[in-house]
Design an enzyme around this catalytic site. Structure first.
Site, PDB file in Angstrom:
ATOM      1  N   GLU A   1      40.997 -12.829   3.299  1.00  0.00           N
ATOM      2  CA  GLU A   1      41.619 -11.654   3.933  1.00  0.00           C
ATOM      3  C   GLU A   1      43.064 -11.964   4.325  1.00  0.00           C
ATOM      4  O   GLU A   1      43.922 -11.093   4.284  1.00  0.00           O
ATOM      5  CB  GLU A   1      40.776 -11.207   5.140  1.00  0.00           C
ATOM      6  CG  GLU A   1      39.505 -10.525   4.665  1.00  0.00           C
ATOM      7  CD  GLU A   1      38.316 -10.618   5.602  1.00  0.00           C
ATOM      8  OE1 GLU A   1      38.492 -10.980   6.784  1.00  0.00           O
ATOM      9  OE2 GLU A   1      37.197 -10.343   5.137  1.00  0.00           O
TER      10      GLU A   1
ATOM     11  N   HIS B   1      41.694 -17.929   4.623  1.00  0.00           N
ATOM     12  CA  HIS B   1      40.638 -16.945   4.365  1.00  0.00           C
ATOM     13  C   HIS B   1      41.175 -15.896   3.390  1.00  0.00           C
ATOM     14  O   HIS B   1      42.360 -15.539   3.445  1.00  0.00           O
ATOM     15  CB  HIS B   1      40.206 -16.286   5.675  1.00  0.00           C
ATOM     16  CG  HIS B   1      38.976 -15.452   5.525  1.00  0.00           C
ATOM     17  ND1 HIS B   1      39.018 -14.192   4.980  1.00  0.00           N
ATOM     18  CD2 HIS B   1      37.683 -15.710   5.789  1.00  0.00           C
ATOM     19  CE1 HIS B   1      37.785 -13.700   4.934  1.00  0.00           C
ATOM     20  NE2 HIS B   1      36.955 -14.605   5.422  1.00  0.00           N
TER      21      HIS B   1
ATOM     22  N   GLY C   1      31.361  -9.240   3.030  1.00  0.00           N
ATOM     23  CA  GLY C   1      31.153  -7.946   3.680  1.00  0.00           C
ATOM     24  C   GLY C   1      30.557  -6.880   2.786  1.00  0.00           C
ATOM     25  O   GLY C   1      30.568  -5.701   3.141  1.00  0.00           O
TER      26      GLY C   1
ATOM     27  N   LYS D   1      36.259 -12.510  12.875  1.00  0.00           N
ATOM     28  CA  LYS D   1      37.372 -11.689  12.355  1.00  0.00           C
ATOM     29  C   LYS D   1      38.001 -10.882  13.498  1.00  0.00           C
ATOM     30  O   LYS D   1      38.072 -11.387  14.606  1.00  0.00           O
ATOM     31  CB  LYS D   1      36.888 -10.798  11.207  1.00  0.00           C
ATOM     32  CG  LYS D   1      36.126 -11.617  10.154  1.00  0.00           C
ATOM     33  CD  LYS D   1      35.845 -10.867   8.889  1.00  0.00           C
ATOM     34  CE  LYS D   1      35.068 -11.774   7.941  1.00  0.00           C
ATOM     35  NZ  LYS D   1      34.890 -11.211   6.613  1.00  0.00           N
TER      36      LYS D   1
ATOM     37  N   ASN E   1      32.449 -16.349  11.858  1.00  0.00           N
ATOM     38  CA  ASN E   1      33.831 -15.866  11.800  1.00  0.00           C
ATOM     39  C   ASN E   1      33.814 -14.425  12.286  1.00  0.00           C
ATOM     40  O   ASN E   1      33.375 -13.535  11.560  1.00  0.00           O
ATOM     41  CB  ASN E   1      34.334 -15.963  10.351  1.00  0.00           C
ATOM     42  CG  ASN E   1      35.682 -15.294  10.157  1.00  0.00           C
ATOM     43  OD1 ASN E   1      36.370 -14.981  11.124  1.00  0.00           O
ATOM     44  ND2 ASN E   1      36.056 -15.078   8.896  1.00  0.00           N
TER      45      ASN E   1
ATOM     46  N   SER F   1      28.384 -12.555   2.832  1.00  0.00           N
ATOM     47  CA  SER F   1      27.134 -11.817   3.025  1.00  0.00           C
ATOM     48  C   SER F   1      25.919 -12.710   3.301  1.00  0.00           C
ATOM     49  O   SER F   1      24.801 -12.376   2.904  1.00  0.00           O
ATOM     50  CB  SER F   1      26.865 -10.902   1.827  1.00  0.00           C
ATOM     51  OG  SER F   1      27.883  -9.913   1.731  1.00  0.00           O
TER      52      SER F   1
ATOM     53  N   GLU G   1      34.056 -18.863  -0.700  1.00  0.00           N
ATOM     54  CA  GLU G   1      33.700 -17.485  -0.377  1.00  0.00           C
ATOM     55  C   GLU G   1      34.192 -16.559  -1.488  1.00  0.00           C
ATOM     56  O   GLU G   1      35.381 -16.191  -1.513  1.00  0.00           O
ATOM     57  CB  GLU G   1      34.367 -17.051   0.931  1.00  0.00           C
ATOM     58  CG  GLU G   1      33.993 -17.883   2.142  1.00  0.00           C
ATOM     59  CD  GLU G   1      34.266 -17.123   3.424  1.00  0.00           C
ATOM     60  OE1 GLU G   1      33.306 -16.837   4.142  1.00  0.00           O
ATOM     61  OE2 GLU G   1      35.430 -16.777   3.688  1.00  0.00           O
TER      62      GLU G   1
END
Ligand code: PGA
Length: 249
Positions: A97, A95, A171, A10, A8, A210, A165
């Site tokens: 985010e 996701h 991250g 992003k 991904n 991660s 996730e």
């Protein structure tokens, strides 16, 4: 079941990044024969060119989001039909985010997954708890509620993927213990079996947050961990292929 390794990207990657994807594509055919399927979800600006460049290589592509409608007055949005037309196989929906930045609820995510299915795409439905939710002992309840609300009533076998996730692992370099990943994937699996029977049991469950070449082998050999959704470590071919090699060992 073949392991599925999805990058991904992003909001990262200019045209020059297609070079990295080319290196990954070169490794993709050999990986397939060792039962790992590779995919990259680049930013929308690169989706069509990457999809075209990787035809016949065994590297699949995906978008990072789609709108729930087929077309219309939605400035800046991209429909699942457009994503399919650009040559993608997958689309990530929900996701964390996007849930955070764009206030996407599980109900919206479910509509997006339905749109993806209708367009002939495989949605990768993301779920995951925040740090506060885990610390409050609510991780499993939160994630299962997201699964219940985000997964559509019908989908074909092999036609839908779920990615667990934990928000606090994305991250950050932090990864849950293998015991916690095992427990969450087991709980998601059971929930899907209860709702869909054998179809639910066949849904691939990815872990994301991660993942790198060092921790991938431990995570991907766990029961009900069928692959990984990888952010940072997928941006360079070297990092992504390290994960591939780690899980092949
Ligand atoms: P990360 O991102 O691998 O950089 O933690 C994963 C993701 O958000 O899909």
């Amino acid at each position: 079941m073949a392991k599925l390794l999805v990058g991904n990207w992003k909001m990262n990657g200019l045209k020059a990044a297609l070079y990295e994807a080319g290196l990954i594509a070169a490794a993709a055919k050999a990986a397939q024969s060792q039962s790992v399927q590779l995919a990259i979800c680049p930013p929308a600006t690169l989706l069509a060119s990457l999809s075209e460049a990787t035809i016949g290589t065994g590297l699949l592509t995906g978008a990072q989001d789609c709108h729930e409608k087929v077309s219309g007055a939605h400035t800046g949005d991209i429909s699942a039909t457009m994503v399919k037309d650009a040559g993608a196989h997958f689309v990530i929906v929900g996701h964390s985010e996007r849930r955070a930045d764009h206030h996407e609820t599980s109900a919206v995510v479910c509509l997006k997954a339905q749109a993806a299915l209708a367009a002939g795409l495989v949605p990768i439905v993301c779920v995951g708890e925040t740090r506060a939710e885990r610390e409050a002992g609510q991780a499993e309840a939160v994630v299962l509620a997201q699964v219940d609300g985000s997964v559509p009533e019908t989908f074909p076998e092999g036609g839908l993927v779920i990615a667990y996730e934990p928000v606090w692992a994305i991250g950050t370099g932090l990864v849950p213990s293998t015991g916690d990943v095992l427990a969450m994937h087991g709980a998601i699996h059971q929930r899907l079996v209860a709702r869909f029977g054998p179809l639910g049991a066949s849904v691939p469950l990815l872990y994301g947050g991660s993942v790198n070449g060092t921790n991938a082998a431990d995570l991907l050999h766990l029961d009900h961990v069928d692959g990984a959704l990888v952010g940072g470590a997928s941006l360079k071919a070297d990092g992504f292929l390290k994960i591939l090699h780690a899980i092949q060992e």
